[in-house]
Design an enzyme around this catalytic site. Structure first.
Site, mmCIF file in Angstrom:
data_model
loop_
_atom_site.group_PDB
_atom_site.id
_atom_site.type_symbol
_atom_site.label_atom_id
_atom_site.label_comp_id
_atom_site.label_asym_id
_atom_site.label_seq_id
_atom_site.Cartn_x
_atom_site.Cartn_y
_atom_site.Cartn_z
ATOM 1 C CB CYS A 111 -0.962 -0.004 1.181
ATOM 2 S SG CYS A 111 -2.018 -1.462 1.208
ATOM 3 C CG HIS A 247 -3.182 3.431 2.506
ATOM 4 N ND1 HIS A 247 -3.820 3.136 1.316
ATOM 5 C CD2 HIS A 247 -3.105 2.251 3.196
ATOM 6 C CE1 HIS A 247 -4.114 1.849 1.292
ATOM 7 N NE2 HIS A 247 -3.703 1.295 2.417
ATOM 8 C CG ASN A 277 -6.543 -0.849 1.739
ATOM 9 O OD1 ASN A 277 -5.927 -0.446 0.765
ATOM 10 N ND2 ASN A 277 -5.941 -1.228 2.857
HETATM 11 N N1 COA Z 1 -18.338 -8.783 10.443
HETATM 12 C C1 COA Z 1 -18.769 -9.030 11.672
HETATM 13 N N2 COA Z 1 -17.964 -9.365 12.681
HETATM 14 C C2 COA Z 1 -16.659 -9.432 12.435
HETATM 15 C C3 COA Z 1 -16.121 -9.182 11.162
HETATM 16 C C4 COA Z 1 -17.016 -8.845 10.150
HETATM 17 N N3 COA Z 1 -16.618 -8.588 8.893
HETATM 18 N N4 COA Z 1 -14.797 -9.333 11.219
HETATM 19 C C5 COA Z 1 -14.474 -9.659 12.477
HETATM 20 N N5 COA Z 1 -15.599 -9.736 13.219
HETATM 21 C C6 COA Z 1 -15.744 -10.061 14.629
HETATM 22 C C7 COA Z 1 -14.600 -10.903 15.145
HETATM 23 O O1 COA Z 1 -14.815 -12.285 14.880
HETATM 24 C C8 COA Z 1 -14.630 -10.593 16.616
HETATM 25 O O2 COA Z 1 -15.656 -11.352 17.209
HETATM 26 P P1 COA Z 1 -15.464 -11.938 18.695
HETATM 27 O O3 COA Z 1 -15.279 -10.735 19.571
HETATM 28 O O4 COA Z 1 -16.745 -12.663 18.909
HETATM 29 O O5 COA Z 1 -14.259 -12.793 18.622
HETATM 30 C C9 COA Z 1 -15.065 -9.133 16.657
HETATM 31 O O6 COA Z 1 -15.682 -8.867 15.382
HETATM 32 C C10 COA Z 1 -13.922 -8.166 16.857
HETATM 33 O O7 COA Z 1 -12.898 -8.539 15.966
HETATM 34 P P2 COA Z 1 -11.533 -7.745 15.916
HETATM 35 O O8 COA Z 1 -10.600 -8.426 14.964
HETATM 36 O O9 COA Z 1 -11.072 -7.481 17.331
HETATM 37 O O10 COA Z 1 -12.038 -6.365 15.302
HETATM 38 P P3 COA Z 1 -11.238 -5.055 15.139
HETATM 39 O O11 COA Z 1 -11.925 -3.962 15.840
HETATM 40 O O12 COA Z 1 -9.766 -5.238 15.374
HETATM 41 O O13 COA Z 1 -11.414 -4.779 13.578
HETATM 42 C C11 COA Z 1 -10.237 -4.869 11.509
HETATM 43 C C12 COA Z 1 -10.862 -5.672 12.640
HETATM 44 C C13 COA Z 1 -9.610 -5.844 10.534
HETATM 45 C C14 COA Z 1 -11.318 -4.062 10.841
HETATM 46 C C15 COA Z 1 -9.144 -3.934 12.121
HETATM 47 O O14 COA Z 1 -8.274 -4.665 12.938
HETATM 48 C C16 COA Z 1 -8.356 -3.223 11.054
HETATM 49 O O15 COA Z 1 -8.870 -2.460 10.271
HETATM 50 N N6 COA Z 1 -7.028 -3.435 11.031
HETATM 51 C C17 COA Z 1 -6.188 -2.815 10.012
HETATM 52 C C18 COA Z 1 -6.204 -3.649 8.759
HETATM 53 C C19 COA Z 1 -5.683 -2.893 7.565
HETATM 54 O O16 COA Z 1 -5.865 -1.718 7.431
HETATM 55 N N7 COA Z 1 -4.991 -3.631 6.677
HETATM 56 C C20 COA Z 1 -4.458 -3.100 5.477
HETATM 57 C C21 COA Z 1 -3.284 -2.238 5.729
HETATM 58 S S1 COA Z 1 -2.628 -1.555 4.295
#
Ligand code: COA
Length: 320
Positions: A111, A247, A277
């Protein structure tokens, strides 16, 4: 001499997949995705590969710049999802647009790729090696996503953004890039596995794997850090910057950057709701939108900052 963006173009495939569409095959919902990421929809290609997206964005950037493709001396495509392992996507673009005097190659910086490409052409221009460059961020990440993994597949979309860059008196003031290969397993996609006449196995292809929380923590720390560094190193007051183009990975990362940098959200443009993204395409797609709707004015000071797999990061401060 420095590098100046004199033309910008973007392209995304027609097909749009909304959050609601994802609920047909994934245990998720629109409210969760919007609240956690700011994403409402993304473009997903069914027929056009990375080189096709890149070529269309390039044609638009060249038309915007008002130059002939034959004036272009170097074509760089930033991608990690090329149509073929070789030749490069840049070679495909060079051939398709008729940039017959250009050298063409790809770079892989995930990215951060658009900023890396700008950094590279800035070096060539400052060294007096080339005067006119075409840089493109182009991705069809949809084909490497695990569409059963709701924590990663909801985030990404396909698209391309391109810029024609030319030697000028004003333009890029500074670029700043970095990498940390010790964190190379936080976000990755396995390429073809090592199988051959000696191992006798069949090569397997991997899907994107991501530790979302690690990437999130890295981004909310690194983006403000590199923006502050580039402001400091160029002696630029944060209020003197009209737009901070960060980004587009997650609205919560953008909001955290806003708080940490003490920069209001109205200076941090957001289009993630419609694209998700798009990796190295996200910043040039945003630039293109802002150029077309008149938000960018000649003479504006812009800061761009990206981060991604590698881990990589990059920022640029420039006069539009
Ligand atoms: N829909 C519904 N629930 C979801 C889900 C979805 N699409 N994805 C995850 N969950 C659930 C998980 O299973 C978890 O459930 P649990 O509490 O019962 O175990 C809960 O939501 C929380 O998950 P978590 O991974 O802690 O969520 P989060 O707040 O960290 O958000 C991301 C997850 C991926 C959105 C976040 O971590 C993120 O954006 N990270 C950066 C990723 C990124 O930008 N990557 C590219 C970089 S260039």
């Amino acid at each position: 001499m420095t590098a100046r963006i004199i033309g910008i173009g973007a392209y995304a495939p027609d097909q749009v997949v909304t959050n609601q569409d994802l609920t047909k095959f994934l245990d998720t919902n629109d409210a969760w995705i919007r609240e956690r990421t700011g994403i409402g929809a993304r473009h997903v290609s069914t027929s056009e590969g990375t080189s096709a997206l890149a070529t269309e964005a390039a044609k638009r950037a060249i038309a915007d710049a008002g130059i002939s493709p034959e004036e272009i001396e170097i074509v760089i495509v930033a991608t990690s999802s090329p149509d073929r392992a070789f030749p490069s996507a840049a070679a495909d673009v060079q051939g398709a647009i008729g940039a017959k005097h250009a050298v063409a190659f790809d770079i892989t910086a995930a990215c951060s790729g658009f900023i890396y490409a700008l950094h590279i052409v800035q070096g060539f221009i400052q060294a007096g090696i080339y005067k006119t460059a075409l840089i493109i961020g182009a991705y069809t990440l949809s084909k490497v996503l695990d569409w059963t993994d709701r924590s990663s597949c909801i985030l990404f979309g396909d698209g391309a953004g391109a810029a024609v860059v030319r030697a000028d008196e004003t333009g890029v003031v500074k670029t700043l890039v970095g990498s940390d290969g010790t964190k190379n397993d936080v976000l990755y996609c396995q390429a073809r596995s090592l199988e051959n006449c000696l191992t006798g196995g069949k090569p397997e292809l991997g899907f994107m794997q991501m530790d979302g929380q690690e990437v999130f923590k890295f981004a909310v720390k690194k983006v403000p850090e590199i923006v502050n560094a580039i402001l400091e190193e160029t002696g630029t007051d944060r209020e003197a910057v009209q737009h901070y183009l960060l980004h587009q990975a997650n609205i919560r990362i953008l909001e955290a950057a806003s708080r940490r940098l003490k920069v209001p959200m109205d200076k941090i443009p957001v289009n993630i709701e419609r694209y998700g993204n798009t990796s190295a395409a996200s910043i040039p797609i945003l630039l293109d939108e802002m150029h077309r709707d008149g938000r960018l004015k000649r003479g504006d000071t812009l800061v761009m900052a990206g981060f991604g797999a590698g881990l990589t990061w990059g920022a640029a401060l420039m006069t539009w």
